[in-house]
Design an enzyme around this catalytic site. Sequence first.
Site, mmCIF file in Angstrom:
data_model
loop_
_atom_site.group_PDB
_atom_site.id
_atom_site.type_symbol
_atom_site.label_atom_id
_atom_site.label_comp_id
_atom_site.label_asym_id
_atom_site.label_seq_id
_atom_site.Cartn_x
_atom_site.Cartn_y
_atom_site.Cartn_z
ATOM 1 N N CYS A 145 1.030 -1.000 -0.041
ATOM 2 C CA CYS A 145 0.059 0.181 -0.239
ATOM 3 C C CYS A 145 0.964 1.130 0.088
ATOM 4 O O CYS A 145 2.056 1.094 -0.465
ATOM 5 C CB CYS A 145 -0.907 -0.123 1.042
ATOM 6 S SG CYS A 145 -0.342 0.086 2.908
ATOM 7 N N ASN A 169 2.217 1.499 4.313
ATOM 8 C CA ASN A 169 2.580 0.439 5.028
ATOM 9 C C ASN A 169 2.116 0.391 6.470
ATOM 10 O O ASN A 169 3.050 -0.424 7.342
ATOM 11 C CB ASN A 169 3.932 -0.086 4.796
ATOM 12 C CG ASN A 169 4.190 -1.717 5.277
ATOM 13 O OD1 ASN A 169 5.536 -2.098 5.516
ATOM 14 N ND2 ASN A 169 3.421 -2.423 5.170
ATOM 15 N N CYS A 220 -1.508 0.620 7.259
ATOM 16 C CA CYS A 220 -2.777 0.472 7.800
ATOM 17 C C CYS A 220 -3.350 -0.806 6.714
ATOM 18 O O CYS A 220 -3.404 -2.055 7.336
ATOM 19 C CB CYS A 220 -3.554 1.630 7.201
ATOM 20 S SG CYS A 220 -3.533 2.874 8.250
ATOM 21 N N ARG A 221 -3.168 -0.540 5.389
ATOM 22 C CA ARG A 221 -3.966 -1.700 4.400
ATOM 23 C C ARG A 221 -3.110 -2.849 4.246
ATOM 24 O O ARG A 221 -3.526 -4.132 4.659
ATOM 25 C CB ARG A 221 -4.369 -0.970 3.132
ATOM 26 C CG ARG A 221 -5.469 0.037 3.327
ATOM 27 C CD ARG A 221 -5.527 0.816 2.061
ATOM 28 N NE ARG A 221 -4.511 1.661 1.801
ATOM 29 C CZ ARG A 221 -4.258 2.395 0.839
ATOM 30 N NH1 ARG A 221 -4.997 2.202 -0.157
ATOM 31 N NH2 ARG A 221 -3.173 3.121 0.572
ATOM 32 N N SER A 222 -1.761 -2.694 4.040
ATOM 33 C CA SER A 222 -0.950 -3.589 3.675
ATOM 34 C C SER A 222 -0.583 -4.629 4.895
ATOM 35 O O SER A 222 -0.455 -5.913 5.009
ATOM 36 C CB SER A 222 0.190 -3.598 2.687
ATOM 37 O OG SER A 222 1.149 -2.437 3.325
ATOM 38 N N ASP A 253 -8.030 3.937 1.320
ATOM 39 C CA ASP A 253 -7.258 4.169 2.542
ATOM 40 C C ASP A 253 -7.914 4.721 3.635
ATOM 41 O O ASP A 253 -8.510 5.904 3.646
ATOM 42 C CB ASP A 253 -6.247 5.526 1.839
ATOM 43 C CG ASP A 253 -5.063 5.686 2.787
ATOM 44 O OD1 ASP A 253 -5.299 5.384 4.065
ATOM 45 O OD2 ASP A 253 -4.236 6.482 2.313
HETATM 46 P P1 4NP Z 1 -1.757 3.137 4.075
HETATM 47 O O1 4NP Z 1 -2.480 4.125 4.755
HETATM 48 O O2 4NP Z 1 -1.326 3.208 2.835
HETATM 49 O O3 4NP Z 1 -3.027 2.089 4.107
HETATM 50 O O4 4NP Z 1 -0.739 2.480 5.092
HETATM 51 C C1 4NP Z 1 -1.579 5.379 4.835
HETATM 52 C C2 4NP Z 1 -0.789 5.648 5.874
HETATM 53 C C3 4NP Z 1 -0.390 6.806 6.108
HETATM 54 C C4 4NP Z 1 -0.352 7.588 4.831
HETATM 55 C C5 4NP Z 1 -0.769 7.589 3.978
HETATM 56 C C6 4NP Z 1 -1.434 6.333 3.757
HETATM 57 N N1 4NP Z 1 0.668 8.807 5.290
HETATM 58 O O5 4NP Z 1 0.366 9.744 4.242
HETATM 59 O O6 4NP Z 1 1.221 9.255 6.395
#
Ligand code: 4NP
Length: 162
Positions: A9, A12, A14-16, A128
Amino acid sequence: MTTKLLFVCLGNICRSPAAEGVFLHLIEQRKLTDQFLVDSAGTGGWHVGNPADRRMQAAAKRRGIDLPSRARQLERSDLESFDHILTMDQDNLRNVSSMAKEFGPRSTANIRLMLSHARRADTLEVPDPYYGGEQGFEHVLDLLEDACEGLLDDLLAPPPQR
Ligand code: 4NP
């Protein structure tokens, strides 16, 4: 033989890591742990070294799922060391695909959207949840439980008869 899977994702956190934890939980239940090597990574590097987001961990815990991973950024070498790279959204897919193009023939991983393996979901992207409320994290887990079951079935399915 071990099948190597990498979930990707943006951050790294939340989703992955959730996809990694849901898949690990599933193969433990099915006693298939020895057949897979599972990891996750982000296309971005802002959260490197951090555990999964606390809200994501809490939502997973309510379903009996641990999220053990620490964030790391996707590297070129991942494209030759993993068999399958499963991305959470189209942006991730574009980023991984362009890295693969730069890497040329050394990039051997099969790269696709995670939800292409889902059976029930009516969307191809895992949204997200980072800037939203608790419900977003539950929705991510609903989508990932569906897609992980489909992914495992697809990986275990015998090749088509010729
Ligand atoms: P992820 O979510 O891609 O599912 O881990 C996010 C977590 C943090 C950020 C973006 C997406 N960020 O921009 O900090």
